[in-house]
Scaffold this motif. Structure first.
Motif, mmCIF file in Angstrom:
data_model
loop_
_atom_site.group_PDB
_atom_site.id
_atom_site.type_symbol
_atom_site.label_atom_id
_atom_site.label_comp_id
_atom_site.label_asym_id
_atom_site.label_seq_id
_atom_site.Cartn_x
_atom_site.Cartn_y
_atom_site.Cartn_z
ATOM 1 N N MET A 63 -7.808 4.055 2.392
ATOM 2 C CA MET A 63 -6.507 4.700 2.283
ATOM 3 C C MET A 63 -6.475 5.991 3.081
ATOM 4 S SD MET A 63 -4.578 6.550 -0.893
ATOM 5 C CE MET A 63 -5.127 8.164 -0.268
ATOM 6 N N LEU A 64 -7.532 6.804 2.956
ATOM 7 C CA LEU A 64 -7.578 8.071 3.672
ATOM 8 C C LEU A 64 -7.577 7.859 5.181
ATOM 9 C CD1 LEU A 64 -10.096 10.193 1.553
ATOM 10 C CD2 LEU A 64 -7.598 10.296 1.562
ATOM 11 N N LYS A 65 -8.296 6.861 5.644
ATOM 12 C CA LYS A 65 -8.327 6.577 7.080
ATOM 13 C C LYS A 65 -6.930 6.217 7.590
ATOM 14 C CE LYS A 65 -13.149 5.081 7.429
ATOM 15 N NZ LYS A 65 -14.074 3.970 7.775
ATOM 16 N N GLU A 66 -6.185 5.480 6.789
ATOM 17 C CA GLU A 66 -4.829 5.101 7.183
ATOM 18 C C GLU A 66 -3.905 6.309 7.139
ATOM 19 O OE1 GLU A 66 -1.621 2.578 8.374
ATOM 20 O OE2 GLU A 66 -3.793 2.644 8.653
ATOM 21 N N PHE A 126 0.823 -1.206 0.000
ATOM 22 C CA PHE A 126 0.000 0.000 0.000
ATOM 23 C C PHE A 126 0.860 1.260 0.000
ATOM 24 C CE2 PHE A 126 -2.858 -3.094 2.256
ATOM 25 C CZ PHE A 126 -3.767 -3.235 1.203
ATOM 26 N N VAL A 127 0.345 2.297 -0.643
ATOM 27 C CA VAL A 127 1.082 3.551 -0.733
ATOM 28 C C VAL A 127 1.255 4.197 0.643
ATOM 29 C CG1 VAL A 127 -0.945 5.024 -1.124
ATOM 30 C CG2 VAL A 127 1.260 5.659 -2.128
ATOM 31 N N THR A 128 0.351 3.896 1.558
ATOM 32 C CA THR A 128 0.452 4.456 2.908
ATOM 33 C C THR A 128 1.668 3.913 3.653
ATOM 34 O OG1 THR A 128 -1.155 2.763 3.569
ATOM 35 C CG2 THR A 128 -1.988 4.993 3.211
ATOM 36 N N GLU A 129 2.132 2.745 3.277
ATOM 37 C CA GLU A 129 3.345 2.204 3.900
ATOM 38 C C GLU A 129 4.557 3.047 3.533
ATOM 39 O OE1 GLU A 129 1.595 -2.382 3.648
ATOM 40 O OE2 GLU A 129 3.194 -1.736 2.299
#
Length: 270
Positions: A208-211, A181-184
């Motif tokens: 994604m936004l929540k992360e 994931f891009v959040t990582e």
């Protein structure tokens, strides 16, 4: 932030090209509009004249500015966007806009130590590219985190690099960039840049936004999010795009689509 008035007008199509499977970029001769919108605002697109098919306009973020006007990035997923994808150079579309608010950038631009991190999932990059353009024009360093399911769905990589933006990629199947994931990537970069005064700007799927919000809260980094919702009218009349915030329900089209990340009641927002 610039003050602007919404306007209904027809705009000539300069180009309408396919840039990825199901994704298109349409360029419109709209110089006046390109000068008066704030990055993050959107327009309501009427794809056909003298007909109610489709009945509703299509809400699309203003994706980019050009020497000739503006560009809109969209995915052909329904009847309206499918019709839009078949429009040719020389034709026209009717726009209502600019609508909503834009990203808040005054403090970032004034801060000589500021760095902007933009996080786009899928076609969530649409409103973020015009923001990147604006920030780079104001000499603000920008690092982008672009995520998708596969390499075929990665959008705007080349244009971001041409704009002077550092690009970090992630695909869920590992076909390009980081596998995952891009959040990582975002979380790792924030931790590795503690000395920088980072502001995060994000748009993409709700998970994604929540992360992104979780990471930014944990690391004490300010964040703004662009929310997608079913916006039938675009001006707050139909009340169809209500979202839960800590101050009660607000409308994405009128009060947003840009919100401070901590303003949203994420536990009650699907």
């Amino acid at each position: 932030m610039k003050k602007n008035k919404k306007k209904i007008d027809d705009y000539k199509i300069i180009a309408n090209i396919k840039i990825a499977p199901d994704y298109y970029e349409i360029e419109l001769a709209a110089i006046e509009l390109s000068k008066k919108f704030n990055p993050g605002q959107f327009v309501q697109v009427q794809v056909q004249e003298n007909t109610t098919d489709p009945f509703l306009r299509i809400p699309l973020a203003i994706h980019a500015t050009s020497s000739k006007g503006i560009k809109l990035l969209y995915k052909a997923v329904g009847r309206g966007t499918e019709i839009l994808s078949q429009k040719e150079k020389g034709g026209s579309v009717n726009l209502l806009g600019p609508l909503g608010n834009g990203f808040t950038t005054d403090q970032v631009i004034k801060n000589k130590k500021a760095v902007a991190f933009i996080v786009g999932g899928g076609h969530g990059i649409a409103p973020l590219y015009s923001l990147a353009q604006f920030l780079r024009q104001n000499k603000i360093p920008v690092e982008s985190f672009v995520g998708a399911g596969s390499c075929e769905e990665i959008l705007c990589e080349t244009n971001l690099k041409k704009c002077g933006v550092e690009v970090c990629l992630a695909t869920e199947n590992g076909t390009k960039g980081h596998r995952g994931f891009v959040t990582e990537l975002l979380e790792k970069s924030i931790k590795n840049n503690k000395e920088k005064e980072i502001t995060v700007f994000a748009c993409g799927p709700r998970p994604m936004l929540k992360e992104v919000v979780r990471i930014c809260k944990k690391e004490n980094v300010p964040a703004q999010v662009s929310l997608d919702a079913y916006m039938a009218c675009g001006i707050g009349a139909c009340k169809g795009c209500a979202i839960a915030t800590k101050e009660g329900y607000k409308l994405v089209c009128k009060d947003g689509p840009i919100f401070d990340a901590q303003e949203i009641d994420w536990e009650n927002e699907s």
